[in-house]
Design an enzyme around this catalytic site. Sequence first.
Site, PDB file in Angstrom:
ATOM      1  CG  ASP A  17       4.791   3.048   1.621  1.00  0.00           C
ATOM      2  OD1 ASP A  17       4.281   4.174   1.497  1.00  0.00           O
ATOM      3  OD2 ASP A  17       4.177   2.063   2.064  1.00  0.00           O
ATOM      4  CG  ASP A 111       1.613   7.550   0.663  1.00  0.00           C
ATOM      5  OD1 ASP A 111       1.218   7.153  -0.444  1.00  0.00           O
ATOM      6  OD2 ASP A 111       1.077   7.218   1.740  1.00  0.00           O
ATOM      7  CD  GLU A 112       2.081   2.960  -2.428  1.00  0.00           C
ATOM      8  OE1 GLU A 112       2.799   1.940  -2.325  1.00  0.00           O
ATOM      9  OE2 GLU A 112       0.862   2.935  -2.245  1.00  0.00           O
TER      10      GLU A 112
END
Length: 362
Positions: A17, A111-112
């Site tokens: 993350d 983003d993850e």
Amino acid sequence: MGAGGDNGAVRKILHIDMDAFYASVEQRDDPSLRGRPVVVAWRGARSVVCAASYEARVFGVRSAMPAMRAERLCPQAVFVPPDFTRYKAVSRQVRDIFHRHTHLVEPLSLDEAYLDVTAPAIPSPSATATAQAIRAQIREETGLTASAGAAPNKFLAKIASDWNKPDGLFVVAPGRIEAFLTPLPVARIPGVGKVMQGRLAELGVDTVGQLREVPRQTLHERFGAFGLRLYERARGIDERPVQPHQPVQSISSEDTFAQDLLLDELEPAIRALAEKTWAATRKTERVGRTVVLKLKTDRFRTITRSHTPDVPPASVAELTAIALALRARVDLPVGTRYRLAGVGLAGFRDRDEIPSQAPLFA
């Protein structure tokens, strides 16, 4: 534990993350923002926060919060309009790093992602070492930091990645699963929001350890299929494999109201939910075509209304307008009260499959 791969070996799963991703990109690219509370959001009475730097989070600012509330909590915050073209470019860099180590990458957003590193492409002594290498490469090649969780399954890895944020790594070894989970609040389990926390509290359950003491049949009777999932998660069981190439099909936001509302009282909630959904769609490169309005009555009846325009919604204003128009198609008795509302986009397709009569995004 039920976390084995096809050959019976214990899986090694990472959840990685990026730390305050959008805000961190802004601080990286504009040195004057470093060390300052940064809020990534469009300005406006109905706008919501897309991201907040850790300096802003100290003041209670969080993603999906109304931008005006963020401004009240942190008057000194610097508001920056989101630049998703830049964020997507950095996301592609990070994803390229993931793919050096494994082809089993399941992106959740820009983003993850989950990674299965049971059999890494680059020889490594452990999942921990692989996570350290990935984080080091992200730092070196993008100038950003990422946090990681390593565990035998996705559920545990996702919890672990949040444990030492920012710029941290936490490992849940197979032999430590029960000890790790026992003291955690049930809110750590995905899907357990405030309403479900209240319902579990009625059973005397506040922690995962207490949840583990509730019989499987009781959870099933009270909560249906979700109760069976709670039973498994309380024991650290999660059989879901990492699934690469899973394109986004739908994105939605829902809210259960503190008090049941009439249909003509729902406009503020629908506007706020449309904002949240629109912000979430900016994390994917695909385009949603169908607008969906979901309502649940005080008698727990769920109804949905949907509309697919000729051209996909090109702005939050268009999404909101369609969602409000769908409300007018609800034909239940005038006195009906509603306990929940949701606004979503479905029918996602790749950009190059979408007609070009109009710009995709305003």
